[in-house]
Enzyme design. Structure first.
Site, PDB file in Angstrom:
ATOM      1  N   ASP A  88     -11.726  -9.895   5.045  1.00 53.42           N
ATOM      2  CA  ASP A  88     -13.038  -9.965   4.386  1.00 53.42           C
ATOM      3  C   ASP A  88     -13.509 -11.417   4.308  1.00 53.42           C
ATOM      4  O   ASP A  88     -14.703 -11.706   4.507  1.00 53.42           O
ATOM      5  CB  ASP A  88     -12.985  -9.385   2.959  1.00 53.42           C
ATOM      6  CG  ASP A  88     -13.411  -7.920   2.896  1.00 53.42           C
ATOM      7  OD1 ASP A  88     -13.020  -7.152   3.799  1.00 53.42           O
ATOM      8  OD2 ASP A  88     -14.136  -7.544   1.947  1.00 53.42           O
TER       9      ASP A  88
ATOM     10  N   ASP B 194      -2.039 -18.273   0.130  1.00 55.75           N
ATOM     11  CA  ASP B 194      -3.027 -19.005  -0.677  1.00 55.75           C
ATOM     12  C   ASP B 194      -3.624 -20.156   0.140  1.00 55.75           C
ATOM     13  O   ASP B 194      -4.839 -20.348   0.185  1.00 55.75           O
ATOM     14  CB  ASP B 194      -2.426 -19.477  -2.013  1.00 55.75           C
ATOM     15  CG  ASP B 194      -1.044 -20.104  -1.899  1.00 55.75           C
ATOM     16  OD1 ASP B 194      -0.461 -20.108  -0.786  1.00 55.75           O
ATOM     17  OD2 ASP B 194      -0.528 -20.605  -2.928  1.00 55.75           O
TER      18      ASP B 194
ATOM     19  N   ASP C 166      -5.994  -7.399   4.469  1.00 59.82           N
ATOM     20  CA  ASP C 166      -7.214  -6.811   3.908  1.00 59.82           C
ATOM     21  C   ASP C 166      -8.077  -7.932   3.331  1.00 59.82           C
ATOM     22  O   ASP C 166      -9.276  -8.034   3.627  1.00 59.82           O
ATOM     23  CB  ASP C 166      -6.836  -5.801   2.814  1.00 59.82           C
ATOM     24  CG  ASP C 166      -8.051  -5.163   2.166  1.00 59.82           C
ATOM     25  OD1 ASP C 166      -8.991  -4.789   2.903  1.00 59.82           O
ATOM     26  OD2 ASP C 166      -8.072  -5.037   0.926  1.00 59.82           O
TER      27      ASP C 166
ATOM     28  N   TYR D 278       0.819  -1.212   0.000  1.00 55.39           N
ATOM     29  CA  TYR D 278       0.000   0.000   0.000  1.00 55.39           C
ATOM     30  C   TYR D 278       0.855   1.266   0.000  1.00 55.39           C
ATOM     31  O   TYR D 278       0.405   2.322  -0.435  1.00 55.39           O
ATOM     32  CB  TYR D 278      -0.900   0.049   1.243  1.00 55.39           C
ATOM     33  CG  TYR D 278      -2.171  -0.755   1.158  1.00 55.39           C
ATOM     34  CD1 TYR D 278      -2.149  -2.122   0.932  1.00 55.39           C
ATOM     35  CD2 TYR D 278      -3.405  -0.132   1.322  1.00 55.39           C
ATOM     36  CE1 TYR D 278      -3.321  -2.855   0.876  1.00 55.39           C
ATOM     37  CE2 TYR D 278      -4.587  -0.863   1.273  1.00 55.39           C
ATOM     38  CZ  TYR D 278      -4.537  -2.223   1.049  1.00 55.39           C
ATOM     39  OH  TYR D 278      -5.705  -2.923   1.001  1.00 55.39           O
TER      40      TYR D 278
HETATM   41  C1  IPM Z   1     -10.360  -1.536   4.363  1.00 50.82           C
HETATM   42  C2  IPM Z   1     -10.479  -0.966   2.962  1.00 50.82           C
HETATM   43  C3  IPM Z   1      -9.322  -0.025   2.683  1.00 50.82           C
HETATM   44  C4  IPM Z   1      -8.052  -0.866   2.680  1.00 50.82           C
HETATM   45  C5  IPM Z   1      -9.401   0.796   1.390  1.00 50.82           C
HETATM   46  C6  IPM Z   1     -10.725   1.480   1.222  1.00 50.82           C
HETATM   47  C7  IPM Z   1      -8.298   1.804   1.341  1.00 50.82           C
HETATM   48  O1  IPM Z   1     -10.593  -1.986   2.021  1.00 50.82           O
HETATM   49  O2  IPM Z   1     -10.345  -0.754   5.326  1.00 50.82           O
HETATM   50  O3  IPM Z   1     -10.321  -2.756   4.509  1.00 50.82           O
HETATM   51  O4  IPM Z   1      -7.716  -1.485   1.666  1.00 50.82           O
HETATM   52  O5  IPM Z   1      -7.397  -0.894   3.710  1.00 50.82           O
HETATM   53 MN    MN Z   2     -10.865  -3.986   2.932  1.00 51.58          MN
END
Ligand code: IPM
Ligand code: MN
Ligand code: NAD
Length: 359
Positions: free
Chosen positions: A253, A225, A249, A142
């Site tokens: 999710d 992976d 990240d 990032y």
């Molecule tokens: C998160 C989001 C952010 C990230 C983006 C919107 C910059 O996906 O907070 O998980 O990738 O960190």
């Molecule tokens: Mn995210």
């Protein structure tokens, strides 16, 4: 009375809907625990671009720096997707994290028993899942240099980002993760791609070296992976996970879906000193914004994380977490966690149910 200054950053999309619920919850809880909150709202993301031209105005960063904690909802939306990168809402969020030095992002994925039927996975797979993802938040691909759009000798555009970590950056996040693991089941799984990437080899070497300082913690390593696969196959094998910015990240999710919905996952972004940012893991959900459909619970639980991690008020945090369980026991469900026989409600009605549960 303990007095706290809190900066509110509603941002975009569903942000203002979910943050309103959380503020009501915090206002209700405050007198019960002899706390006083002073809320100040500031601009970030698309809302800030529209008002000032910048996704993180200097004034917002200053307000955050002067507060005891920051509560962020989410940023982003279609309207701003075609702006140059420096002017995108996401750039504002990244600047906030790096500006406040928030290198550690704690993303707990805990399945609540009431929501097992809302998960897309089988009951026996998700029942009892309790994972803490420790995501490095101010380094990695990032932020690595060089980055940007360049041109090759033949005139082709070439997009570049660089995944980089220094020893110091790895050590400080590893230390946070070992200490969190110690307070949990003392199992730490470090996730990397050391079979391919030099940056990951350094990551693995440093985490391994630190393990001797924490003999009570059982350390393991997985390639990212495989980790993604294992999270879905048998999530109960995980206790604490530590990983870099991008892998964290993505994996968080994925871990969110174990709990039934991304709308359930809170997070805490912490630095070595200064105010932390408490934010749901999900985004601004532009597809349902303004329709009173958003699940406010990730935001509300982020408020609870603030009480626990920033203000050391674990009982107030638990009161909020208990209220969440109460409304779920009563059958209240937003669309994302709806299952047969439950009561479908909107964001606002979920908030009202929470306030009743608290009083
Ligand atoms: C998160 C989001 C952010 C990230 C983006 C919107 C910059 O996906 O907070 O998980 O990738 O960190
Ligand atoms: Mn995210
Ligand atoms: P998203 O998390 O906003 O939405 C993904 C899906 O989950 C959508 O269908 C959405 O409706 C649903 N969802 C998310 N939160 C929900 C909630 N609380 N209740 C019910 N449903 C919910 O991810 P996306 O669609 O990939 O991104 C949308 C925008 O959000 C983009 O601009 C992205 O950059 C931004 N984003 C911001 C953050 C943040 O501010 N921390 C995090 C992720 C994405």
């Amino acid at each position: 009375t303990e007095y706290y200054r809190i900066t509110l950053l509603p941002g975009d999309g569903i942000g203002s809907e979910i943050i309103a619920v959380m503020v009501d919850v915090l206002k209700t809880i405050a007198p019960k625990f002899d706390l006083e909150f002073n809320f100040q709202e500031a601009l970030i993301g698309g809302a800030a671009i529209d008002a000032t031209g910048s996704p993180l105005p200097e004034e917002t960063l200053n307000t955050c720096r002067q507060s005891d904690a920051v509560l962020l909802a989410a940023i982003g939306g279609y309207k701003w997707d075609n702006l140059p990168r420096s002017q995108r809402p996401e750039t504002g969020l990244l600047a906030l994290r790096s500006g406040l030095g928030l290198f550690a992002n704690l993303r707990p994925a805990t399945i609540l028993p009431q929501l097992i039927d809302a998960s897309t996975l089988k009951r026996e797979v998700v029942e009892g899942v309790d994972i803490m993802v420790v995501r490095e938040l101010t380094g990695g691909v990032y932020f690595g240099e060089p980055k940007g759009l360049f041109e090759t000798e033949t005139g082709q555009k070439r997009g570049v980002n660089t995944m980089a970590y220094t020893e110091g950056e790895i050590d400080r996040i590893a230390k946070v993760a070992f200490e969190i693991a110690q307070k949990r089941k003392s199992q730490l799984c470090s996730v990397d791609k050391a079979n391919v990437l030099e940056v990951s080899q350094l990551w693995r070497d440093r985490v391994t070296a630190m393990a001797s300082d924490y003999p009570d913690v059982q350390l393991s390593h997985l390639y990212v992976d495989n980790a993604a696969m294992q999270l879905v196959r048998a999530p109960k094998q995980f206790d604490t996970i530590v990983t870099g910015n991008l892998f964290g990240d993505i994996l968080s999710d994925a871990a969110a879906m174990l709990t039934g919905s991304i709308g359930m996952l809170p997070s805490a972004s912490l630095g070595a000193s200064g105010p932390g940012v408490f934010e749901p893991v999900h985004g601004s959900a532009p597809d349902i914004a303004g329709q009173d459909k958003a699940n406010p619970l990730a935001q509300v639980l982020s408020g609870a994380m603030m009480l626990r991690y920033a203000f050391n008020q674990p009982q107030a945090a638990e009161a909020i977490e208990d209220a969440v369980q109460t409304v779920l026991n009563q059958g209240y469900r937003t669309g994302d966690i709806m299952s047969e026989g439950q009561k479908l409600v909107g964001c606002r009605e979920m908030g009202e149910a929470l306030l009743r549960a608290l009083s």
